[in-house]
Scaffold this active site. Structure first.
Site, PDB file in Angstrom:
ATOM      1  N   LYS A 114     -95.364  88.412  62.085  1.00  0.00           N
ATOM      2  CA  LYS A 114     -94.842  88.276  63.449  1.00  0.00           C
ATOM      3  C   LYS A 114     -93.883  89.402  63.791  1.00  0.00           C
ATOM      4  O   LYS A 114     -93.893  89.920  64.908  1.00  0.00           O
ATOM      5  CB  LYS A 114     -94.120  86.924  63.624  1.00  0.00           C
ATOM      6  N   LYS A 196    -107.801  83.456  61.988  1.00  0.00           N
ATOM      7  CA  LYS A 196    -107.677  82.020  62.254  1.00  0.00           C
ATOM      8  C   LYS A 196    -107.456  81.783  63.743  1.00  0.00           C
ATOM      9  O   LYS A 196    -106.877  82.644  64.444  1.00  0.00           O
ATOM     10  CB  LYS A 196    -106.567  81.398  61.405  1.00  0.00           C
ATOM     11  N   LYS A 199    -102.527  80.085  68.413  1.00  0.00           N
ATOM     12  CA  LYS A 199    -101.939  79.848  69.733  1.00  0.00           C
ATOM     13  C   LYS A 199    -101.701  81.161  70.460  1.00  0.00           C
ATOM     14  O   LYS A 199    -101.888  81.258  71.658  1.00  0.00           O
ATOM     15  CB  LYS A 199    -100.601  79.127  69.583  1.00  0.00           C
TER      16      LYS A 199
HETATM   17  P1  AMP Z   1     -98.147  75.598  65.078  1.00  0.00           P
HETATM   18  O1  AMP Z   1     -99.094  75.817  66.168  1.00  0.00           O
HETATM   19  O2  AMP Z   1     -97.841  76.879  64.392  1.00  0.00           O
HETATM   20  O3  AMP Z   1     -96.946  74.806  65.459  1.00  0.00           O
HETATM   21  O4  AMP Z   1     -98.953  74.751  64.002  1.00  0.00           O
HETATM   22  C1  AMP Z   1     -99.080  73.352  64.038  1.00  0.00           C
HETATM   23  C2  AMP Z   1     -99.942  72.883  62.883  1.00  0.00           C
HETATM   24  O5  AMP Z   1    -101.306  73.335  63.057  1.00  0.00           O
HETATM   25  C3  AMP Z   1     -99.513  73.419  61.511  1.00  0.00           C
HETATM   26  O6  AMP Z   1     -99.630  72.395  60.556  1.00  0.00           O
HETATM   27  C4  AMP Z   1    -100.493  74.525  61.230  1.00  0.00           C
HETATM   28  O7  AMP Z   1    -100.679  74.748  59.858  1.00  0.00           O
HETATM   29  C5  AMP Z   1    -101.767  73.993  61.874  1.00  0.00           C
HETATM   30  N1  AMP Z   1    -102.686  75.060  62.277  1.00  0.00           N
HETATM   31  C6  AMP Z   1    -102.400  76.120  63.090  1.00  0.00           C
HETATM   32  N2  AMP Z   1    -103.487  76.907  63.266  1.00  0.00           N
HETATM   33  C7  AMP Z   1    -104.494  76.336  62.551  1.00  0.00           C
HETATM   34  C8  AMP Z   1    -105.885  76.673  62.335  1.00  0.00           C
HETATM   35  N3  AMP Z   1    -106.458  77.741  62.908  1.00  0.00           N
HETATM   36  N4  AMP Z   1    -106.624  75.861  61.532  1.00  0.00           N
HETATM   37  C9  AMP Z   1    -106.058  74.760  60.968  1.00  0.00           C
HETATM   38  N5  AMP Z   1    -104.765  74.393  61.123  1.00  0.00           N
HETATM   39  C10 AMP Z   1    -103.988  75.156  61.904  1.00  0.00           C
END
Ligand code: AMP
Ligand code: TRP
Length: 341
Positions: A114, A196, A199
């Site tokens: 990041k 991956k 967001k």
């Molecule tokens: P965040 O959007 O970073 O707050 O992530 C929220 C949850 O979603 C966390 O447990 C991440 O590990 C999971 N996560 C985010 N991106 C992915 C993805 N592409 N595949 C699976 N899990 C994900």
């Protein structure tokens, strides 16, 4: 009852919540609620580690809480709250900062990724994993269900907990385990199956399935999904087949079928076009009731506020005494304690 494991997990409210967040994390939180003692948190303080528009952050925080409820987080079985409503998180983070070596944070791959993409890196971005460690440790969590990308942060949490316990010579913090799902832990981008689903890329059309996308948008993204020049619809580790593998992985995670069952479902498919439309259909049908419930909750702000106030009170009752005890252990004078202890 008392042998039920304590679970804590969090999700940032900002950015477009997508199918990876759902399959990798939120769905699994909801599925195991009855077996565990659960705390789930919308981590708005974590979102501040990169610049945010204040009005948008406020809206997205409420929307994320509504989405978690719509995905099946049940306030009767789980504590659901907004991180900034419980001041123990920010307070306790400071205390943990003072036992965490700087080098541990500089090594985090998410920080390196990041910060490399930004001109000006905020102190909060470096400190992000310490705030996350507090989230987990102040609830004595045994288990932290997250997607693959958060494993390193949970491992750092274990290191911080062990260091505190060693420095103060007591088993004060529970050492948590990351729980990574067997399927859905890493959903890849539809437009590029080598990265991956994320967001930060989800504003780009065709990259992600966003949780609040319309059926037309979902179908569009799947139809444009990158595959390969072959025809074979089977799971594979071949990097050239990563697109098809991702589509099958999404279908498997949603239907709960085995690899063989999934492949059998597509044995008569007419090429990749057919595969894409059928995966889109199961995704659309899975998201339809979630989206409807989300709309209802957003239309009733008083009910949402009531649920979140209740959750914050429950969370505060656990986290604040833990942080107060940490202060005492670290040698701070607690207010009103005549002997200073
Ligand atoms: P965040 O959007 O970073 O707050 O992530 C929220 C949850 O979603 C966390 O447990 C991440 O590990 C999971 N996560 C985010 N991106 C992915 C993805 N592409 N595949 C699976 N899990 C994900
Ligand atoms: N850093 C996590 C993510 O981006 C969100 C998070 C914050 C979290 N605090 C947490 C996850 C505590 C699990 C436990 O996905």
């Amino acid at each position: 009852m008392s042998d039920r494991k304590r679970v804590f997990s969090g999700i940032q409210p900002t950015g477009n919540t997508h199918l990876g967040n759902y399959l990798g994390a939120v769905r699994n939180w909801a599925a195991r609620q009855a077996e565990k003692i659960n705390t789930f948190c919308v981590v708005d303080l974590h979102s501040l580690t990169v610049p945010q528009d204040p009005e948008q952050l406020r809206h997205e925080t409420r929307s994320m809480a509504a989405l978690l409820l719509a995905c099946g987080i049940d306030p009767a079985q789980s504590t659901l709250f907004i991180q900034s409503h419980v001041t123990a998180h920010a307070e306790g983070c400071w205390l943990l900062n003072c036992v965490t070596p700087l080098g541990w944070l500089q090594r985090m791959t998410q920080f390196k990724d990041k910060s490399a993409r930004q001109e000006s890196v905020l102190t909060g971005l470096l400190d992000y994993p310490v705030l996350m460690a507090g989230d987990i440790l102040f609830y004595d969590a045994d288990e932290v269900p997250v997607g693959e990308d958060q494993k390193q942060h949970v491992e750092l949490t274990r290191d911080i907990a062990q260091r505190f316990n060693a420095l103060y010579e007591q088993e004060f913090f529970v050492i948590p385990q990351p729980i990574i799902p067997e399927v859905g832990a890493r959903v890849m981008g539809l437009d590029d199956p080598t990265v991956k689903m994320s967001k930060s890329l989800a504003d780009k059309r065709g990259h992600a399935v966003r949780m609040l996308d319309t059926p037309d948008e979902i179908l569009y993204s799947f139809k444009r999904a990158v595959t390969d020049s072959g025809r074979e619809i089977a799971f594979s580790n071949d990097p050239d087949k990563a697109g098809v593998n991702n589509l099958l992985g999404i279908y498997r995670a949603i239907t709960g079928q085995s690899n063989a069952e999934v492949e059998a479902d597509f044995a008569n498919a007419r090429g990749y076009g057919d595969l894409k439309v059928r995966v889109a259909e199961v995704v659309i049908e899975t998201l339809r009731p979630i989206q409807a419930r989300h709309r209802e909750l957003m239309d009733d702000p008083a009910e949402l506020d009531r649920i979140l106030a209740h959750g914050a009170a429950q969370a505060r009752a656990v986290a604040q005494p833990k942080v107060d005890e940490m202060k005492r252990i670290m040698g701070l004078v607690l207010p009103g304690a005549a002997d200073g202890r």
